[in-house]
Write a protein that holds these residues in place. Structure first.
Motif, mmCIF file in Angstrom:
data_model
loop_
_atom_site.group_PDB
_atom_site.id
_atom_site.type_symbol
_atom_site.label_atom_id
_atom_site.label_comp_id
_atom_site.label_asym_id
_atom_site.label_seq_id
_atom_site.Cartn_x
_atom_site.Cartn_y
_atom_site.Cartn_z
ATOM 1 N N SER B 161 0.818 -1.211 0.000
ATOM 2 C CA SER B 161 0.000 0.000 0.000
ATOM 3 C C SER B 161 0.854 1.265 0.000
ATOM 4 O O SER B 161 0.350 2.356 -0.210
ATOM 5 C CB SER B 161 -0.916 0.006 1.227
ATOM 6 N N GLU B 266 -1.932 -1.533 -4.283
ATOM 7 C CA GLU B 266 -2.769 -2.498 -3.559
ATOM 8 C C GLU B 266 -4.250 -2.164 -3.537
ATOM 9 O O GLU B 266 -5.045 -2.851 -2.911
ATOM 10 C CB GLU B 266 -2.252 -2.640 -2.103
ATOM 11 N N THR B 267 -4.662 -1.094 -4.208
ATOM 12 C CA THR B 267 -6.063 -0.691 -4.133
ATOM 13 C C THR B 267 -6.920 -1.370 -5.204
ATOM 14 O O THR B 267 -8.140 -1.174 -5.234
ATOM 15 C CB THR B 267 -6.190 0.841 -4.322
#
Lengths: 220, 293
Positions: B161, B266-267
């Motif tokens: 992230s 990571e989204t």
């Protein structure tokens, strides 16, 4: 400064340290706060927890934690079946947008056979670290990095002195203490350096103005 | 005892006349108050979980709940065609095995993260099998790798992230490369260079998981992370030095992480995760579909 075991580890059940390991911890802490075998669980998942939900096994992890499984317990995978065997009823609610809460948060309400209940909100911060942000309506902030005593009592003069006295009597060192008040009740979160013998908790419980005492132990 | 840079580690090693594993044990002892033996036993426990996770992925039925991963590691391990050599094929299969165990809610040791947890077990078990490295020596290899991971945590990030897959499998590859060099008798300068090459090979690598699951492309990037680790170690052991020192490479990594779009961290909003096929898979397998807008 990180420890080398922040790099090599933690040992955990996959797939995600935040959505699986941290979620299991939250369930495990809720179980400790109830202090009895849970019979019913109402779990609300917020934000990213709600969106990925089953994809990261967040549901299995939380239910497993409620059943007393730790983040490295391989039984987490089968926790939903084990819940049925043990007679734990559970339900999940999903709330996609809760902007005031951390992206990975859950509200867990547990009931035991006698109808006692506990309600808490916790967040999974990443890397398996967690924070408890609400207990029984009180805003709190602690991470269960240490043994933690949670107390709800009438807000009366001298209560803190009595409680800290009961702890000091057994040579237990208080590391941190947080107090918050809501109307006539006070919530105390007391972090201590070592394990707390049962008699200390019994003594605190014996005070007539104390309504609730639990010890939450850190999960490695 | 502060470790902020590879120069610090290099200096401690010279002052203490010690190897990097000894420096890392001393660091942990002073930091946590544990005994030397407790630190070593702690690493041994991690090593055993790593070995177990490789074996589980190669023997158990590991089909992920989404169905995207389905016993791929066994297929690679038992493949009739070898792109290079049998042991190279096995090394890659071991990383994939752990990735599958992780996706299927099995037990793994995050090193440095769950998403990149296949690389270090594959590197270490391959070194044990192919080079006869003992358990005690393997623990030293893990300690060397922890030094590299620690520097990245301090000066950049290992979180997808924050630093994309560069932070996850890139860091794990650098850790693995340093361990290989140490276990094959390379000196501290060569350990540093191997880590540099591995990070250089993963610079800018994004995190774009399909449907937000730690499955695809994660499993392939774990496999490629092992190849990266062995390639980087090979180059360093041949006597080639990194032009840019490790401390600066890690700072560059941090700069790239900051420049990387949040959609690629990571989204599941960019890259492979945002392809037509990935969006269809997401709708099919995942209960909620508003992950990315």
């Amino acid at each position: 400064m990180p420890s080398i075991f922040d790099i090599l580890g933690p040992v955990m059940i996959g797939p995600s340290s935040s959505h699986t390991a941290g979620a299991a911890k939250l369930g495990y802490i809720a179980r400790q706060l109830l202090g009895a075998e849970p019979k019913q669980a109402e779990i609300t998942l917020y934000n990213s927890f709600a969106r990925t939900y089953k994809g990261h096994g967040t549901d299995k992890a939380i239910v497993g934690g409620i059943l007393g499984m730790k983040p490295d317990d391989e039984m987490l995978k089968n926790s939903l079946e084990i819940a049925k065997e043990k007679g734990l009823r559970y339900e999940f609610k999903l709330i996609m947008k809760a902007p005031k809460l951390h992206p990975n948060s859950a509200r867990i309400k547990l009931f035991d056979l006698d109808g006692n209940k506990i309600e808490m909100v916790g967040s999974s911060l990443g890397g398996g670290r967690i924070e408890i942000v609400e207990i029984e309506g009180f805003k709190v902030s602690f991470s269960v990095a240490m043994h933690t005593i949670v107390i709800i009592a009438d807000d009366i003069p001298g209560s803190i002195a009595h409680i800290s006295g009961a702890i000091a009597e057994k040579n237990i060192n208080i590391a941190n203490m947080f107090v918050s008040r809501e109307e006539k009740l006070a919530n105390m979160i007391i972090e201590v350096d070592q394990d707390v013998p049962l008699e200390v908790l019994e003594k605190i419980r014996s005070f007539r103005w104390v309504h609730y005492v639990r010890l939450v132990e850190p999960i490695l | 005892m502060e470790i902020n840079s590879f120069s610090d580690i290099f200096r401690y090693a010279q002052e203490m006349r010690a190897t990097i594993p000894e420096v890392m044990i001393e660091y942990e002892v002073r930091k946590t108050g544990k005994t030397r033996e407790q630190v070593i036993e702690g690493v041994r426990k991690i090593l055993n979980v790593m070995i177990e996770s490789v074996n589980n992925g190669l023997t158990r039925d590991v089909k992920s709940p989404s169905g995207l991963l389905n016993n791929f590691a066994k297929k690679v391990y038992n493949a009739k065609i070898n792109a290079l050599t049998v042991n190279f094929k096995k090394a890659i299969a071991r990383a994939m095995a752990v990735s599958e165990v992780n996706a299927c809610m099995g037990r793994i040791a995050a090193a440095p993260t769950a998403g990149s947890s296949g690389i270090m077990p594959a590197v270490i078990t391959t070194m044990m099998e192919e080079h006869g490295i003992s358990e005690d020596k393997a623990i030293e290899g893990l300690l060397v790798s922890s030094a590299i991971g620690l520097l990245i945590v301090k000066n950049a990030s290992v979180a997808g992230s924050e630093a994309g897959c560069m932070g996850e499998t890139g860091s794990a590859a650098a850790m693995g490369a340093s361990a290989i060099v140490y276990l094959l008798g390379g000196d501290n300068k060569q350990i540093e260079s191997a880590a540099c090459f591995a990070i250089q090979g993963a610079m800018g690598l994004i995190c774009d998981p399909i449907a937000g699951l730690v499955e695809i492309p994660c499993i392939f990037r774990n496999a490629i992370g092992v190849a990266n680790a062995f390639a980087s170690a090979q180059i360093a052991l041949s006597g080639i030095e990194s032009v840019i020192p490790l401390d600066e490479v890690i700072l560059a990594m941090n700069e790239v992480a900051e420049l990387m779009s949040p959609k690629l961290k990571e989204t599941a909003q960019g890259g492979l995760a945002n392809t037509k096929t990935a969006r269809e898979i997401q709708r099919r397998f995942i209960y909620q579909i508003d992950i990315g807008k």
